[in-house]
Write an enzyme that holds these catalytic residues in place. Structure first.
Site, PDB file in Angstrom:
ATOM      1  N   ARG A 144       0.820  -1.217   0.000  1.00  0.00           N
ATOM      2  CA  ARG A 144       0.000   0.000   0.000  1.00  0.00           C
ATOM      3  C   ARG A 144       0.852   1.265   0.000  1.00  0.00           C
ATOM      4  O   ARG A 144       0.327   2.376  -0.106  1.00  0.00           O
ATOM      5  CB  ARG A 144      -0.917   0.041   1.235  1.00  0.00           C
ATOM      6  N   TYR A 147       0.651   4.310  -2.517  1.00  0.00           N
ATOM      7  CA  TYR A 147      -0.445   5.266  -2.305  1.00  0.00           C
ATOM      8  C   TYR A 147      -0.232   6.050  -1.013  1.00  0.00           C
ATOM      9  O   TYR A 147      -0.260   7.286  -1.012  1.00  0.00           O
ATOM     10  CB  TYR A 147      -1.765   4.483  -2.245  1.00  0.00           C
ATOM     11  N   VAL A 189     -15.126  -2.111  -1.051  1.00  0.00           N
ATOM     12  CA  VAL A 189     -15.996  -3.036  -0.339  1.00  0.00           C
ATOM     13  C   VAL A 189     -17.481  -2.756  -0.588  1.00  0.00           C
ATOM     14  O   VAL A 189     -18.254  -3.708  -0.808  1.00  0.00           O
ATOM     15  CB  VAL A 189     -15.641  -3.069   1.167  1.00  0.00           C
ATOM     16  N   SER A 191     -19.013  -1.171  -3.158  1.00  0.00           N
ATOM     17  CA  SER A 191     -19.420  -1.495  -4.539  1.00  0.00           C
ATOM     18  C   SER A 191     -19.394  -3.011  -4.757  1.00  0.00           C
ATOM     19  O   SER A 191     -20.288  -3.579  -5.384  1.00  0.00           O
ATOM     20  CB  SER A 191     -18.546  -0.756  -5.551  1.00  0.00           C
ATOM     21  N   THR A 212     -12.516  -2.710  10.719  1.00  0.00           N
ATOM     22  CA  THR A 212     -13.584  -1.696  10.641  1.00  0.00           C
ATOM     23  C   THR A 212     -13.273  -0.621   9.601  1.00  0.00           C
ATOM     24  O   THR A 212     -12.112  -0.369   9.271  1.00  0.00           O
ATOM     25  CB  THR A 212     -13.818  -0.979  11.995  1.00  0.00           C
TER      26      THR A 212
HETATM   27  N1  UDP Z   1     -12.940  -5.804   1.593  1.00  0.00           N
HETATM   28  C1  UDP Z   1     -13.641  -6.991   1.690  1.00  0.00           C
HETATM   29  N2  UDP Z   1     -14.223  -7.478   0.569  1.00  0.00           N
HETATM   30  C2  UDP Z   1     -14.173  -6.871  -0.633  1.00  0.00           C
HETATM   31  C3  UDP Z   1     -13.466  -5.648  -0.737  1.00  0.00           C
HETATM   32  C4  UDP Z   1     -12.864  -5.142   0.391  1.00  0.00           C
HETATM   33  O1  UDP Z   1     -13.728  -7.580   2.784  1.00  0.00           O
HETATM   34  O2  UDP Z   1     -14.756  -7.393  -1.594  1.00  0.00           O
HETATM   35  C5  UDP Z   1     -12.332  -5.231   2.800  1.00  0.00           C
HETATM   36  C6  UDP Z   1     -10.878  -4.793   2.650  1.00  0.00           C
HETATM   37  O3  UDP Z   1      -9.995  -5.859   2.912  1.00  0.00           O
HETATM   38  C7  UDP Z   1     -10.783  -3.698   3.707  1.00  0.00           C
HETATM   39  C8  UDP Z   1     -12.192  -3.076   3.707  1.00  0.00           C
HETATM   40  O4  UDP Z   1     -13.038  -4.059   3.135  1.00  0.00           O
HETATM   41  O5  UDP Z   1     -10.535  -4.247   4.971  1.00  0.00           O
HETATM   42  C9  UDP Z   1     -12.279  -1.791   2.915  1.00  0.00           C
HETATM   43  O6  UDP Z   1     -11.707  -2.032   1.654  1.00  0.00           O
HETATM   44  P1  UDP Z   1     -11.735  -0.957   0.489  1.00  0.00           P
HETATM   45  O7  UDP Z   1     -10.921  -1.517  -0.630  1.00  0.00           O
HETATM   46  O8  UDP Z   1     -13.145  -0.574   0.198  1.00  0.00           O
HETATM   47  O9  UDP Z   1     -11.061   0.334   1.097  1.00  0.00           O
HETATM   48  P2  UDP Z   1      -9.693   0.562   1.901  1.00  0.00           P
HETATM   49  O10 UDP Z   1      -9.075  -0.756   2.262  1.00  0.00           O
HETATM   50  O11 UDP Z   1      -8.835   1.358   0.996  1.00  0.00           O
HETATM   51  O12 UDP Z   1     -10.157   1.275   3.112  1.00  0.00           O
END
Ligand code: UDP
Length: 316
Positions: A144, A147, A189, A191, A212
């Protein structure tokens, strides 16, 4: 009327911002390389006199032919599957070279510039909820980092241009945001869960689902973003913009399934990606005190609007 440049203007957040700025009577120049954005998101603006789309990658300098009053720098892929992997070097370049190019433009025109920073600057946080003064816990060489460190470097450049070049800056740190205009393939997550449920596919939970996130509806973000840009009290930020309602990913899956029952979707568990933050929740005291801003749309209401959007989108 102000002349406003929006980078990343055909993306999810950028397209909502462009629509509001044009509706408010501004002249808007939208630039995007359309890597994750799409002209479909701004289709209704393309015929408007006060809106111009320019296909451009902010990694390259942009010699804007018009004098600018404001620059919103939103350009950068923001979903892990799109910013990582083979795109990771491009992501760092977009964050770092992109903001350098935009800061030079701001300096040229004496324009005010707002940088869309992110909750990712806090990494996997050891302080909860996250306050702006917390310096974060980012793995500088993980998947990560392109980013997270790119966005951290952009904040640093913003302040250096402010201190040494007199550029008028504003920085917001955006927490997880959702709503209509998200790309169904985005991989985020909300979408993913909605599209999976609508298609009757299994809901993919990464890890055990106890991590969370705090989900902010797009209209709340846009309102806070414009308020931050236009604050004339010399408040530069960084300021958190997010909804402090915190949910586990498992809870989110249950809420989505409750709203979309009888689809046949079941929960399926996949490995947690590395460096995936375990907790995330904004402290929004600063935004409330300095901007008089707080989110107005609860998850329940925002999800209904987002489900309606995806239902329509997938039906096409
Ligand atoms: N996540 C999940 N299933 C999915 C997509 C994401 O469980 O299909 C989880 C991901 O591992 C993270 C959280 O949801 O812990 C948020 O992920 P997202 O990619 O939306 O945003 P970010 O990780 O950048 O906050």
């Amino acid at each position: 009327m102000r002349t406003i440049l929006v980078t990343g203007g055909t993306g999810f957040v950028g397209s909502h911002l462009c629509k509001l700025l044009v509706a408010e009577g501004n002249r808007v120049i939208c630039i995007d390389n359309n890597y994750t954005g799409s002209l479909d998101n701004v289709r209704e603006l393309l015929t408007q006199e006060n809106f111009t789309f320019v296909e451009h990658d902010i990694i390259e300098p942009y010699n804007c032919p018009e004098k600018l009053d404001r620059i919103y720098n939103l350009a950068c892929p923001a979903s892990p599957p799109f910013y990582q992997g083979t795109r990771s070097i491009f992501t760092t370049k977009t964050c770092v070279l992109g903001i350098l190019n935009m800061l030079e433009l701001a300096k040229r025109d004496n324009a005010r510039i707002l940088q869309a920073s992110t909750s990712e600057v806090y990494g996997d946080p050891l302080v909860h909820p996250q306050v702006e003064s917390y310096r974060g816990n980012v793995n500088p060489n993980g998947i990560r980092a392109c980013y997270d460190e790119g966005k951290r470097c952009a904040e640093s450049l913003m302040f250096d241009y402010h201190r040494h070049e007199g550029v008028d800056i504003r920085i917001i740190r955006i927490f997880n945001t959702y709503g209509p205009q998200m790309n169904p393939q985005d991989g985020r997550v909300i979408s993913n869960f909605i599209c999976q449920a609508l298609r009757g596919e299994d809901i993919t939970i990464y890890g055990d689902g106890h991590q969370t996130r705090s989900f902010q509806y797009i209209d709340d973000l846009i309102a806070g973003m414009v308020r931050m840009m236009e604050n004339d009290k010399g408040f530069l930020g960084p300021v958190n913009l997010g909804n402090p309602g915190e949910f586990t990913i498992r809870e989110l899956s249950e809420i989505v399934l409750k709203k979309l029952p009888n689809t046949g979707s079941k929960l399926t568990y996949l490995p947690l990606p590395s460096d995936d933050p375990i907790l995330r929740c904004p402290d929004i005291t600063l935004a409330t005190e300095r901007l008089g801003w707080k989110p107005m749309i609860p998850l329940d209401e925002g999800l209904d609007k987002t489900i309606a959007y995806f239902r329509n989108k997938l039906a096409k």
